[in-house]
Design a protein around this motif. Structure first.
Motif, PDB file in Angstrom:
ATOM      1  N   ASN A  33       4.281  -6.313  20.293  1.00 35.53           N
ATOM      2  CA  ASN A  33       5.050  -5.427  20.105  1.00 35.53           C
ATOM      3  C   ASN A  33       4.789  -4.307  19.070  1.00 35.53           C
ATOM      4  O   ASN A  33       6.159  -3.677  19.143  1.00 35.53           O
ATOM      5  N   THR A  50      -2.119  -9.489  22.595  1.00 34.23           N
ATOM      6  CA  THR A  50      -1.736 -10.649  21.478  1.00 34.23           C
ATOM      7  C   THR A  50      -0.520  -9.794  21.164  1.00 34.23           C
ATOM      8  O   THR A  50       0.052  -9.036  21.594  1.00 34.23           O
ATOM      9  N   PRO A  51       0.255 -11.269  20.537  1.00 32.44           N
ATOM     10  CA  PRO A  51       1.362 -10.822  20.599  1.00 32.44           C
ATOM     11  C   PRO A  51       1.911  -9.366  19.372  1.00 32.44           C
ATOM     12  O   PRO A  51       2.736  -8.575  19.858  1.00 32.44           O
ATOM     13  N   ASP A  52       1.102  -9.230  18.436  1.00 33.46           N
ATOM     14  CA  ASP A  52       0.967  -8.241  17.463  1.00 33.46           C
ATOM     15  C   ASP A  52       0.829  -6.572  18.419  1.00 33.46           C
ATOM     16  O   ASP A  52       1.384  -5.485  18.146  1.00 33.46           O
ATOM     17  N   ARG A 103      11.827  -7.002  19.200  1.00 35.18           N
ATOM     18  CA  ARG A 103      10.481  -8.441  18.761  1.00 35.18           C
ATOM     19  C   ARG A 103      10.584  -9.588  18.220  1.00 35.18           C
ATOM     20  O   ARG A 103       9.520 -10.123  18.257  1.00 35.18           O
ATOM     21  N   LYS A 125       7.039 -15.089  25.437  1.00 37.83           N
ATOM     22  CA  LYS A 125       6.358 -13.450  25.089  1.00 37.83           C
ATOM     23  C   LYS A 125       4.757 -14.292  25.396  1.00 37.83           C
ATOM     24  O   LYS A 125       4.159 -13.476  25.644  1.00 37.83           O
ATOM     25  N   ARG A 126       4.133 -15.674  25.073  1.00 37.41           N
ATOM     26  CA  ARG A 126       3.367 -15.772  25.101  1.00 37.41           C
ATOM     27  C   ARG A 126       2.680 -15.850  26.785  1.00 37.41           C
ATOM     28  O   ARG A 126       1.528 -15.320  26.599  1.00 37.41           O
ATOM     29  N   CYS A 181       1.821 -12.334  27.051  1.00 37.19           N
ATOM     30  CA  CYS A 181       0.846 -11.778  26.779  1.00 37.19           C
ATOM     31  C   CYS A 181      -0.225 -12.050  26.782  1.00 37.19           C
ATOM     32  O   CYS A 181      -1.679 -11.145  27.366  1.00 37.19           O
ATOM     33  N   GLN A 216      12.053 -13.779  22.856  1.00 37.76           N
ATOM     34  CA  GLN A 216      10.755 -14.639  22.840  1.00 37.76           C
ATOM     35  C   GLN A 216      11.076 -15.180  24.497  1.00 37.76           C
ATOM     36  O   GLN A 216      10.097 -15.358  25.082  1.00 37.76           O
TER      37      GLN A 216
END
Length: 481
Positions: free
Chosen positions: A336, A331-333, A345, A321-322, A325, A348
């Motif tokens: 999502n 950003t992860p937020d 969500r 997930k990183r 991004c 990973q």
């Protein structure tokens, strides 16, 4: 007003101009069959309805199950699919009531009755229960059917012979039959295409991020033809299958409820993320892209060129997930909120290369399949079989949505079937095989001895509920007495 008086008043007003438009574009209204298996099932459904609600059903709705011949997991990416309706179906008996409630029961006692205020209810995505699919159909008509007043109370009784959790779309058939029942009982004139699109959207109330194939074939199917179904806008093209072959459906007996876990939605999100990463690399505003098909059109490339673009864009490995991004510079937020569904969500790791490669290659196989059906030729059936084999390999290795039991059935089919593949979402459910007509019974007997005789779950179950062939059947309809 007494219930009988109210019903007479409602029927009188409905007959004066609120009946659905009986044009060819609306689901047909047919007489209840006088004889045969369907007549017997409707009679048994009527008895259940009368026992539960102490009134006669006013009409019935029918929505068929389906088998997708090729084109798996591509509809929600914006690509055409190639299903046909099967003879198995969901039947719903319907009558209005004066209580303002939606009352639901099922001929099968394993599905408990349910009741709620028809204009005030919640659909709990976290609790996958059978009546949620009816509530989704009701909600779809409430939200998009064009009614300006509150709904009248409705009683519904359900029966079905589409094996549940088998990949033959029993749940979508239930949504479609319920929505059609709501529309017809309230005098709404909605075309087959409109109903299909409403039902595709409203099934998401259950939590499934599907693409619309199941609902489209449920309403748009025609007897004796498969359908090439395209989206945005929704359109269905009848395709006559080459003579000399039969499609046989085999249930592997591993059930799968795609609304009960995140496997299905995870694949949808992986395709969405692959779309957005490739859009970003191409200098496009990635946040506006949701589907691989939309990206292809924006880039003005062929499907084969998109396959090359996948190979150029991604490594053959999972992306964290990183890392996603970082590729999107977000950003992860935000990821999502913009890209992921509620029940994905937490994931990973995403396989962007494999999922996108499957979609583009499978979408290409759909058009190849149609081309072979149209052009025919001495090797048409063998070519269709090869395309089906390639499809199964792709779903097995790239999309990872097969199941060991499905793979076993596909292996056992070699030699007697021209081709075989999983059908439906996968992770269990059914396989469809292309078999020459004179070998169908031999093929079925081979599978029964080699597979079903060794499966404890098959013991005591009629063969035709596990292993059957079906000609392409018609779409949804209303039955009246």
């Amino acid at each position: 007003m007494m219930p009988e008086t109210f019903l007479s008043w409602w029927q009188f007003n409905n007959a004066r101009g609120k009946q659905p438009d009986m044009s060819n574009k609306c689901p047909p209204v047919l007489h209840v069959p006088a004889a045969g298996e369907q007549a017997q099932r409707l009679a048994a459904l009527s008895q259940t309805f009368i026992s539960a609600f102490t009134q006669q059903p006013q009409f019935f709705t029918r929505a068929p199950g389906r088998v997708n011949l090729i084109g798996e997991h591509v509809d929600y990416c914006g690509y055409a699919v190639f299903p046909m309706a099967v003879e198995q179906d969901i039947l719903v008996a319907v009558a209005i009531n004066t209580s303002g409630r939606l009352n639901i029961c099922n001929v099968d006692a394993n599905f408990p009755p349910y009741s709620c205020d028809i204009n005030n209810y919640e659909i709990n995505k976290e609790r996958p229960v059978w009546h949620n699919y009816i509530l989704s159909g009701v909600r779809g008509i409430q939200d998009e059917g064009g009614m300006q007043q509150p709904f009248i109370g409705i009683n519904m009784a359900v029966t079905g012979n589409v094996p549940p959790s088998s990949g033959l779309s029993s749940s979508s058939a239930l949504v479609c039959a319920s929505a059609l029942g709501m529309a017809h009982s309230h005098g709404l004139s909605l075309s087959q295409e409109t109903l299909a699109e409403i039902c595709a959207r409203c099934e998401r109330h259950v939590g499934t991020q599907g693409g619309g194939m199941d609902q489209a074939i449920a309403f748009l199917a025609t007897k004796d033809t498969a359908k090439l179904i395209e989206f945005n806008p929704l359109q269905a093209t009848s395709v006559t299958l080459p003579p000399g072959a039969t499609f046989v459906v085999a249930n592997c007996l591993a059930p799968m409820n795609k609304a009960a876990n995140s496997y299905f939605n995870c694949r949808v999100m992986e395709c969405r993320l692959a779309t957005q990463v490739m859009a970003k690399k191409a200098g496009l505003p990635w946040r506006t892209f949701q589907k691989l098909g939309d990206l292809q059109r924006a880039l003005d490339k062929t499907l084969l060129q998109m396959i090359t673009l996948v190979e150029d864009s991604f490594e053959v490995r999972p992306y964290s997930k990183r890392q996603v991004c970082e590729l999107l510079n977000t950003t992860p937020d935000e990821l999502n909120q913009v890209s992921l569904s509620e029940n994905t969500r937490h994931i990973q790791e995403f396989k962007l290369h494999d999922r996108a490669l499957h979609v583009f290659s499978e979408a290409h196989r759909v058009w190849e399949f149609k081309k072979v059906c149209v052009e025919g030729g001495a090797y048409a059936l063998h070519t269709l079989g090869r395309l089906m084999q390639e499809s199964h390999k792709s779903t097995q290795l790239l999309y990872e949505c097969s199941h060991p039991k499905l793979d076993t059935l596909v292996e056992l089919s070699k030699g007697l079937a021209l081709g075989a593949r999983l059908t439906g979402a996968g992770w269990g459910g059914c396989m469809v095989a292309l078999v020459e007509e004179d070998k169908v019974e031999q093929y079925k007997e081979h599978l029964w001895k080699s597979y079903y005789s060794k499966e404890a779950a098959a013991e005591g179950r009629p063969r035709n509920t596990l292993l059957f062939s079906s000609p392409p059947g018609p779409g949804a309809c209303v039955f009246v007495k």
